[in-house]
Design a protein around this motif. Structure first.
Motif, PDB file in Angstrom:
ATOM      1  N   TYR A  69       0.813  -1.212   0.000  1.00 39.11           N
ATOM      2  CA  TYR A  69       0.000   0.000   0.000  1.00 39.11           C
ATOM      3  C   TYR A  69       0.849   1.266   0.000  1.00 39.11           C
ATOM      4  O   TYR A  69       0.597   2.202  -0.759  1.00 39.11           O
ATOM      5  CB  TYR A  69      -0.924  -0.004   1.229  1.00 39.11           C
ATOM      6  CG  TYR A  69      -1.875   1.151   1.283  1.00 39.11           C
ATOM      7  CD1 TYR A  69      -2.957   1.214   0.415  1.00 39.11           C
ATOM      8  CD2 TYR A  69      -1.692   2.175   2.201  1.00 39.11           C
ATOM      9  CE1 TYR A  69      -3.837   2.277   0.466  1.00 39.11           C
ATOM     10  CE2 TYR A  69      -2.568   3.241   2.262  1.00 39.11           C
ATOM     11  CZ  TYR A  69      -3.641   3.289   1.395  1.00 39.11           C
ATOM     12  OH  TYR A  69      -4.512   4.341   1.438  1.00 39.11           O
ATOM     13  N   SER A  97      -5.323  -8.535  -0.608  1.00 42.13           N
ATOM     14  CA  SER A  97      -6.735  -8.318  -0.270  1.00 42.13           C
ATOM     15  C   SER A  97      -6.870  -7.227   0.788  1.00 42.13           C
ATOM     16  O   SER A  97      -7.764  -6.384   0.707  1.00 42.13           O
ATOM     17  CB  SER A  97      -7.366  -9.605   0.240  1.00 42.13           C
ATOM     18  OG  SER A  97      -7.322 -10.598  -0.748  1.00 42.13           O
ATOM     19  N   VAL A  98      -6.005  -7.236   1.776  1.00 44.24           N
ATOM     20  CA  VAL A  98      -6.022  -6.202   2.810  1.00 44.24           C
ATOM     21  C   VAL A  98      -5.694  -4.850   2.182  1.00 44.24           C
ATOM     22  O   VAL A  98      -6.360  -3.843   2.447  1.00 44.24           O
ATOM     23  CB  VAL A  98      -5.035  -6.544   3.944  1.00 44.24           C
ATOM     24  CG1 VAL A  98      -4.890  -5.383   4.913  1.00 44.24           C
ATOM     25  CG2 VAL A  98      -5.482  -7.801   4.681  1.00 44.24           C
ATOM     26  N   ARG A 100      -6.165  -3.940  -0.877  1.00 50.36           N
ATOM     27  CA  ARG A 100      -7.293  -3.518  -1.712  1.00 50.36           C
ATOM     28  C   ARG A 100      -8.409  -2.927  -0.844  1.00 50.36           C
ATOM     29  O   ARG A 100      -9.035  -1.939  -1.217  1.00 50.36           O
ATOM     30  CB  ARG A 100      -7.806  -4.699  -2.534  1.00 50.36           C
ATOM     31  CG  ARG A 100      -9.029  -4.386  -3.385  1.00 50.36           C
ATOM     32  CD  ARG A 100      -8.846  -3.234  -4.319  1.00 50.36           C
ATOM     33  NE  ARG A 100      -7.899  -3.568  -5.350  1.00 50.36           N
ATOM     34  CZ  ARG A 100      -7.452  -2.713  -6.254  1.00 50.36           C
ATOM     35  NH1 ARG A 100      -7.879  -1.480  -6.258  1.00 50.36           N
ATOM     36  NH2 ARG A 100      -6.582  -3.068  -7.140  1.00 50.36           N
ATOM     37  N   SER A 101      -8.632  -3.506   0.334  1.00 50.36           N
ATOM     38  CA  SER A 101      -9.655  -2.945   1.223  1.00 50.36           C
ATOM     39  C   SER A 101      -9.252  -1.552   1.688  1.00 50.36           C
ATOM     40  O   SER A 101     -10.110  -0.678   1.855  1.00 50.36           O
ATOM     41  CB  SER A 101      -9.911  -3.867   2.412  1.00 50.36           C
ATOM     42  OG  SER A 101      -8.821  -3.860   3.294  1.00 50.36           O
ATOM     43  N   TRP A 102      -7.963  -1.307   1.883  1.00 46.02           N
ATOM     44  CA  TRP A 102      -7.497   0.026   2.252  1.00 46.02           C
ATOM     45  C   TRP A 102      -7.678   1.004   1.101  1.00 46.02           C
ATOM     46  O   TRP A 102      -8.001   2.169   1.311  1.00 46.02           O
ATOM     47  CB  TRP A 102      -6.040  -0.018   2.681  1.00 46.02           C
ATOM     48  CG  TRP A 102      -5.823  -0.688   4.005  1.00 46.02           C
ATOM     49  CD1 TRP A 102      -6.757  -0.918   4.970  1.00 46.02           C
ATOM     50  CD2 TRP A 102      -4.600  -1.201   4.499  1.00 46.02           C
ATOM     51  NE1 TRP A 102      -6.173  -1.559   6.037  1.00 46.02           N
ATOM     52  CE2 TRP A 102      -4.856  -1.744   5.786  1.00 46.02           C
ATOM     53  CE3 TRP A 102      -3.304  -1.274   4.006  1.00 46.02           C
ATOM     54  CZ2 TRP A 102      -3.869  -2.329   6.560  1.00 46.02           C
ATOM     55  CZ3 TRP A 102      -2.320  -1.859   4.771  1.00 46.02           C
ATOM     56  CH2 TRP A 102      -2.594  -2.383   6.042  1.00 46.02           C
ATOM     57  N   PHE A 104     -10.031   0.821  -1.189  1.00 49.01           N
ATOM     58  CA  PHE A 104     -11.467   1.112  -1.244  1.00 49.01           C
ATOM     59  C   PHE A 104     -11.890   2.030  -0.111  1.00 49.01           C
ATOM     60  O   PHE A 104     -12.756   2.885  -0.285  1.00 49.01           O
ATOM     61  CB  PHE A 104     -12.284  -0.172  -1.187  1.00 49.01           C
ATOM     62  CG  PHE A 104     -12.188  -1.014  -2.429  1.00 49.01           C
ATOM     63  CD1 PHE A 104     -11.905  -0.466  -3.667  1.00 49.01           C
ATOM     64  CD2 PHE A 104     -12.397  -2.378  -2.360  1.00 49.01           C
ATOM     65  CE1 PHE A 104     -11.824  -1.238  -4.803  1.00 49.01           C
ATOM     66  CE2 PHE A 104     -12.326  -3.165  -3.493  1.00 49.01           C
ATOM     67  CZ  PHE A 104     -12.042  -2.598  -4.716  1.00 49.01           C
ATOM     68  N   ALA A 105     -11.285   1.859   1.082  1.00 50.61           N
ATOM     69  CA  ALA A 105     -11.645   2.679   2.237  1.00 50.61           C
ATOM     70  C   ALA A 105     -11.020   4.077   2.173  1.00 50.61           C
ATOM     71  O   ALA A 105     -11.431   4.970   2.902  1.00 50.61           O
ATOM     72  CB  ALA A 105     -11.214   1.995   3.527  1.00 50.61           C
ATOM     73  N   GLY A 112     -10.130  -3.476   7.436  1.00 49.43           N
ATOM     74  CA  GLY A 112      -9.646  -4.287   6.317  1.00 49.43           C
ATOM     75  C   GLY A 112      -9.080  -5.613   6.738  1.00 49.43           C
ATOM     76  O   GLY A 112      -9.502  -6.664   6.263  1.00 49.43           O
TER      77      GLY A 112
END
Length: 114
Positions: A69, A97-98, A100-102, A104-105, A112
């Motif tokens: 990230y 995956s984690v 990607r959640s960050w 999106f957030a 995440g």
């Protein structure tokens, strides 16, 4: 004697195992619901007590996600020999995956990795 057994009506015959399953099939949805509620409560409690996960989450998976990230074009620094303790040979599916959640957030959040 044999003829008397053969002449029995279906009501007199021994109950089949399928007829006894009726009481279990009516209890099965309640048991499944109880199991689901217990699992959901356990998940919520563990997530509240450890928002960053257990030691392997923050020392391996979340660390790798942060390299992905925050790293930009230098994300490959994750594979540095100085970080051999963090298992750089592990697959990047979970950290990605984690990460990607960050994305999106809009920033790093404990929601995440949970």
């Amino acid at each position: 004697m044999v003829c008397a057994v053969l002449r029995r009506s279906p009501e007199e015959a021994a109950p089949s195992p399928l007829s006894e399953m009726g009481r279990w099939t009516s209890a099965a949805p309640w048991a499944a619901l109880a199991f689901f509620l217990l699992a959901a409560a356990t998940f919520a409690l563990v997530s509240a007590c450890r928002p960053n996960g257990d030691w392997d989450a923050w020392s391996i998976w979340n660390l790798h996600a942060r390299y992905l990230y925050r790293g930009g074009e230098h994300w490959t620094s994750l594979f540095s020999p100085a970080l051999n303790w963090s298992h750089p040979d592990y697959p990047l599916l979970l950290p990605a995956s984690v990460m990607r959640s960050w994305v999106f957030a809009g920033g790093e959040t404990v929601a995440g990795p949970s």
